[in-house]
Design a protein around this motif. Structure first.
Motif: not given
Lengths: 481, 300
Positions: A419, A415-416, B159-160, B163-164
């Motif tokens: 994005x 997902x990153x 971002x990890x 998102x997680x």
């Protein structure tokens, strides 16, 4: 060697250094040598084929130009068209046609073996063949006089910035420029470098990154489904747009440094409000080639507007086939032909509808509605273009309707990464809006030095920092045609 | 032309100075691979990401009173399965000093000796930047600092967490150990990936070559890291004869094989289904490993 390689950097520096040092009367020869070196670097075996095509159409042009008799002119045109297309068909379509013929024969009970050859598709053959064919036809139509200088004509065919993936140039535009009465010009060089930088950004930062996701989705063994598949097909459309536009931009930039103006090949829009809009922005030189040399002759032979629509559909079937020897490409072309026909038939009614809603042509709401209306059809056609076969395309379309899993990442593309792709597309679309109809060098030329240098800084840093790692190397997509 | 060259040089400086500075900062602080690409070392730990995260060289140094720190040269299942690339890399990394009581730990797992086919991993070693570097011992390793796109390393970490929804602290040690601690109850989950596995005789041959090479400069131990029950079952599914094969190699090479996967050990894993130990569990495990190695060494 591709434009993004150390070998090409060394090649172009050497080429330019000598080019600007030698007298004008020898520039054509030096560029010709460089062009053949560039082409031969990919595969030496196909250099004679390029030379053959050059000699054939040079001779055909002279013969057509010298002859007053319509029969003789037509004969030489016919020779040029026949031999050029025969060569193209042999390398590109023979195996496909052979296996289809075998399938058809077996369907009727005839035991026929399929003969397949192992020759690789010569790089750029679809492009330079169309360029030389266009020349022969233009000479026949008396749009241009035949080029008498063989070296200059040979350079027209093999001019390395546009040899392997276009833009497809007309003789009327490119040949006069190949007199090359140019010297080093700082401003022209800067503009060329701006185009190259922007092209590099589109390829390295955007197109390659989109390719990560697309490759994952279109690998059927991964079993992706639902929204991820739809997103994959949507991103494929953007990937091929950015990839090809990047190459064209870099080709135009390189030519500009050399003092040659190539044709614009892509508009700045990433999203299209209608099929007509798309094909006015996408691979412009190929579309105009098919318009002038296939559509107009076909449609003129008809008697009413339905003949014109049929001609349009057939032209796009052929356009699809030009892209590759498979039914997937033909279906893609056919779909776009149908979309265009529908667009032409309904355009007046749609304009009336928009106007009745108070949405004139400058309205952003109307713009958005157009994009949303056309997008699903474009996505569907994209499945056929990208998937390995028609059955793979149908499998993926089927999977896209299975929404039991709404995971948007694709395998290792989390997902990153998705994005990041979205953020980059938003940033690029913002800049495209600023550009309007201008090319990047035209836009930057109107800005103060500080803005230009900020652009150079941000774009170069983005290229260096956001490029893919060595693992995910990605050649330009259109080299495969 | 002079104006172009002048401006070109100015452009190069304006671009390269911040780029180089950012690269150096990000890579030396956040890149998992960088510490493994500098210097040569006497004691090596090899393997995949389990070993990278699960064995702490500091604890080994402390437990055995070594005057030097072992180096954890394990990467991941894409980069360092046993094979010609990894072998050649290790050849360049080990320091042939023949220190007494020196030892090397060779991490083994089914995936380390198998070929894997999926869209991004097929033939991936041949593209890896690590295996294209002219040097893997220079300090600093300028080529890597300039060639590895660093911003993504930072972006991914940032971002990890988002998102997680998994809070994790990552500490990249100079000795190559990557310590990852998760907030309690959090795991990292990977998206669905379809792969096919096949045992590779070639990779097994390179495992044996690696044992032979490192045996010249120290005692070699084959280590199978602790994993969750689910992962163990999965591995037994893809390579049912793995343990037998390792026992055979160990016997042929007179090398101890310490198998922690089949023991009933309770450790914390930073991911679901349970491949990688958390930092806390890695330390506990390294103490246990040290105890077993010491017992073995004193038996001899």
């Amino acid at each position: 060697m591709t434009f993004i390689s150390v070998e090409f950097l060394l090649f172009i520096v050497g080429c330019l250094a000598v080019y600007f040092a030698i007298p004008t009367q020898w520039k054509w020869l030096w560029l010709l040598v460089c062009s053949y070196i560039f082409y031969g670097y990919h595969n030496l075996l196909y250099v004679p084929l390029l030379l053959f095509s050059t000699i054939l159409d040079y001779q055909a042009g002279i013969k057509i130009g010298n002859s007053a008799k319509p029969g003789s002119r037509k004969l030489w045109l016919g020779i040029s068209i026949f031999i050029n297309l025969a060569v193209l068909v042999f390398f590109k379509y023979f195996n496909f046609l052979s296996s289809e013929f075998q399938s058809l024969a077996q369907f009727f009970g005839a035991p026929v073996s399929s003969f397949q050859h192992n020759y690789m598709l010569p790089l750029g053959i679809s492009f330079y063949t169309f360029q030389t064919l266009g020349y022969s036809i233009d000479v026949y139509r008396k749009y241009i006089k035949p080029e008498r200088h063989f070296g200059r004509y040979a350079l027209y065919v093999s001019f390395f910035p546009q040899l392997v993936a276009g833009p497809i140039e007309r003789g009327k535009k490119l040949l006069p420029q190949l007199r090359l009465d140019v010297s080093f010009d700082y401003q022209r060089t800067v503009e060329g470098l701006q185009l190259i930088l922007w092209g590099l950004f589109k390829k390295v930062v955007i197109a390659d990154r989109l390719g990560l996701y697309v490759n994952e989705i279109f690998n059927l063994s991964q079993g992706h489904k639902g929204p991820a598949v739809i997103i994959g097909a949507f991103l494929f459309g953007l990937q091929i747009l950015f990839d090809f536009a990047a190459y064209s931009e870099m080709a135009i930039g390189l030519a500009r440094i050399l003092g040659v103006r190539l044709s614009k090949n892509f508009g700045n829009a990433s999203f299209f409000t209608s099929p007509i809009h798309m094909w006015s922005q996408w691979h412009i030189t190929l579309t105009s080639w098919f318009r002038d040399y296939v559509y107009f002759p076909l449609s003129k032979s008809g008697k009413n507007k339905w003949s014109a629509h049929l001609a349009l559909f057939i032209t796009f079937l052929i356009t699809g086939l030009w892209h590759g020897a498979s039914w997937g490409f033909v279906i893609w072309g056919g779909l776009h032909g149908l979309y265009l026909v529908f667009d032409h038939i309904t355009v007046t009614r749609r304009n009336e509808l928009y106007n009745s809603l108070g949405l004139d042509k400058s309205s952003s709401t109307r713009h958005l509605m157009g994009i949303l209306a056309f997008l699903p059809f474009n996505i569907i056609s994209g499945f056929f273009f990208r998937a390995g076969s028609v059955s793979d395309a149908m499998t993926l379309i089927g999977r896209s309707l299975d929404w039991s899993s709404v995971y948007l990442g694709a395998g290792r593309v989390g997902n990153n990464e998705v994005l990041l792709i979205i953020l980059l597309l938003i940033a690029t679309e913002f800049l495209n809006k600023q550009l309007g109809k201008r090319q990047i060098h035209e836009y930057l030329g109107q800005k103060p030095t500080s803005v230009r240098w900020l652009f150079y800084f941000l774009v170069t840093q983005a290229i260096l920092l956001l490029r893919l790692s060595d693992i995910e190397k990605s050649p330009f997509i259109y080299f495969e045609f | 032309m002079k104006k172009l060259i002048r401006k070109g040089l100015l452009f190069a400086v304006i671009i390269m100075v911040p780029y180089a500075a950012l690269q150096r900062y990000v890579i030396t602080h956040h890149d998992h691979n960088y510490p493994k690409l500098t210097g040569q070392h006497q004691a090596l730990i090899t393997g995949l990401s389990r070993e990278k995260r699960g064995i702490s060289p500091d604890i080994l140094q402390e437990e055995f009173g070594m005057s030097y720190t072992p180096q954890n040269l394990a990467f991941n299942s894409a980069t360092s399965p046993y094979g010609p690339y990894y072998y050649s890399f290790l050849e360049r990394k080990y320091l042939d000093t023949r220190a007494p009581d020196n030892f090397h730990l060779i991490g083994v797992s089914p995936v380390s000796v198998m070929n894997i086919r999926d869209s991004l991993m097929d033939g991936r070693e041949s593209f890896d930047l690590i295996y294209k570097l002219h040097s893997v011992t220079d300090e600093p390793n300028l080529e890597y600092l300039l060639r590895k796109p660093a911003l993504k390393v930072l972006y991914k970490e940032a971002t990890d967490s988002f998102f997680r929804r998994a809070k994790r602290e990552v500490h990249v040690h100079d000795n190559g150990w990557v310590e990852i601690n998760m907030a309690q109850g959090h795991h990292r989950t990977q998206g669905p990936v379809s792969r096919s596995y096949s045992v590779s005789a070639r990779r097994i041959r390179y495992l044996q070559k690696t044992i032979d090479m490192l045996s010249k400069t120290g005692r070699v131990f084959l280590i199978r890291m602790p994993v969750s029950h689910d992962v163990l079952q999965f591995e037994e599914g893809i390579y049912p004869g793995f343990d037998r094969a390792m026992h055979q190699i160990a016997s042929e090479k007179s090398t101890p094989y310490l198998n922690y996967a089949t023991r009933n050990l309770s450790y914390e894993f930073s991911d679901k289904p349970g491949h990688h130990l958390t930092g806390k569990s890695a330390k506990e495990f390294t103490h246990l490993l040290s105890k077993d190695i010491r017992a073995f060494l004193s038996d001899r």
